[in-house]
Design a protein around this motif. Structure first.
Motif, short mmCIF file in Angstrom:
data_model
loop_
_atom_site.label_atom_id
_atom_site.label_comp_id
_atom_site.label_asym_id
_atom_site.label_seq_id
_atom_site.Cartn_x
_atom_site.Cartn_y
_atom_site.Cartn_z
N ASP A 81 0.79 -1.23 0.00
CA ASP A 81 0.00 0.00 0.00
C ASP A 81 0.82 1.28 0.00
O ASP A 81 0.27 2.36 -0.17
N GLY A 82 2.11 1.18 0.23
CA GLY A 82 2.95 2.37 0.33
C GLY A 82 2.90 2.96 1.72
O GLY A 82 2.17 2.50 2.60
N VAL A 83 3.68 3.98 1.92
CA VAL A 83 3.76 4.65 3.23
C VAL A 83 2.58 5.60 3.36
O VAL A 83 2.38 6.46 2.50
N PRO A 84 1.79 5.45 4.42
CA PRO A 84 0.64 6.34 4.57
C PRO A 84 1.08 7.76 4.90
O PRO A 84 2.09 7.97 5.56
N GLU A 85 0.30 8.72 4.41
CA GLU A 85 0.55 10.12 4.76
C GLU A 85 -0.33 10.44 5.96
O GLU A 85 -1.55 10.44 5.85
N LEU A 86 0.29 10.67 7.08
CA LEU A 86 -0.45 10.95 8.30
C LEU A 86 -0.03 12.30 8.86
O LEU A 86 1.10 12.73 8.70
N GLN A 87 -0.96 12.92 9.52
CA GLN A 87 -0.66 14.13 10.27
C GLN A 87 -0.58 13.72 11.73
O GLN A 87 -1.18 12.74 12.16
N THR A 88 0.17 14.48 12.50
CA THR A 88 0.30 14.15 13.91
C THR A 88 -0.35 15.22 14.76
O THR A 88 -0.48 16.38 14.36
N LEU A 89 -0.74 14.81 15.92
CA LEU A 89 -1.32 15.69 16.92
C LEU A 89 -0.50 15.54 18.18
O LEU A 89 -0.36 14.45 18.72
N ASP A 90 0.16 16.62 18.61
CA ASP A 90 0.97 16.59 19.82
C ASP A 90 0.17 17.13 20.98
O ASP A 90 -0.35 18.25 20.92
N LEU A 91 0.07 16.33 22.03
CA LEU A 91 -0.69 16.71 23.22
C LEU A 91 0.20 16.69 24.44
O LEU A 91 1.08 15.83 24.55
N GLU A 92 -0.05 17.58 25.36
CA GLU A 92 0.62 17.54 26.64
C GLU A 92 -0.32 16.86 27.62
O GLU A 92 -1.48 17.23 27.74
N VAL A 93 0.17 15.82 28.28
CA VAL A 93 -0.64 15.09 29.25
C VAL A 93 0.05 15.08 30.60
O VAL A 93 1.27 15.09 30.67
N ALA A 94 -0.76 15.07 31.63
CA ALA A 94 -0.19 15.08 32.98
C ALA A 94 0.05 13.67 33.46
O ALA A 94 -0.53 12.74 33.07
#
Length: 94
Positions: A81-94
């Motif tokens: 399928d090839g390498v998926p194009e993904l976006q990331t979401l960076d969250l700060e967690v306690a």
């Protein structure tokens, strides 16, 4: 849960990191988050989510065997399928 990275074509990294792709000299490195857990029958199961391609799974008698099996499955998905194009979401967690 236990997680350990084993590298073949895809670089599997413990959950908490992102799936991303980069190229160096025409070779892509893909960082794939995964989980490893032992099921009720004592089998170690590894799972990775690969975007629109779905997921990949691996099983083994040890966490290392499950991740090695998962690595082969991820490589097959990426080859097909090839390498998926993904976006990331960076969250700060306690």
């Amino acid at each position: 849960m236990t997680a350990a990275g084993i590298a073949l074509g895809a670089v599997l990294t413990p959950v908490g990191t992102t799936l991303s792709a980069g190229t160096l000299d025409g070779v892509a490195t893909v960082h794939v988050p995964y989980t490893v857990a032992q099921d009720e029958d004592g089998v170690w199961c590894a799972h990775a989510w690969l975007g629109e391609s779905g997921g990949a799974n691996g099983n083994g008698a040890t966490p290392e065997e499950a991740v090695a099996d998962l690595t082969e499955a991820v490589q097959m998905v990426l080859d097909e399928d090839g390498v998926p194009e993904l976006q990331t979401l960076d969250l700060e967690v306690a």
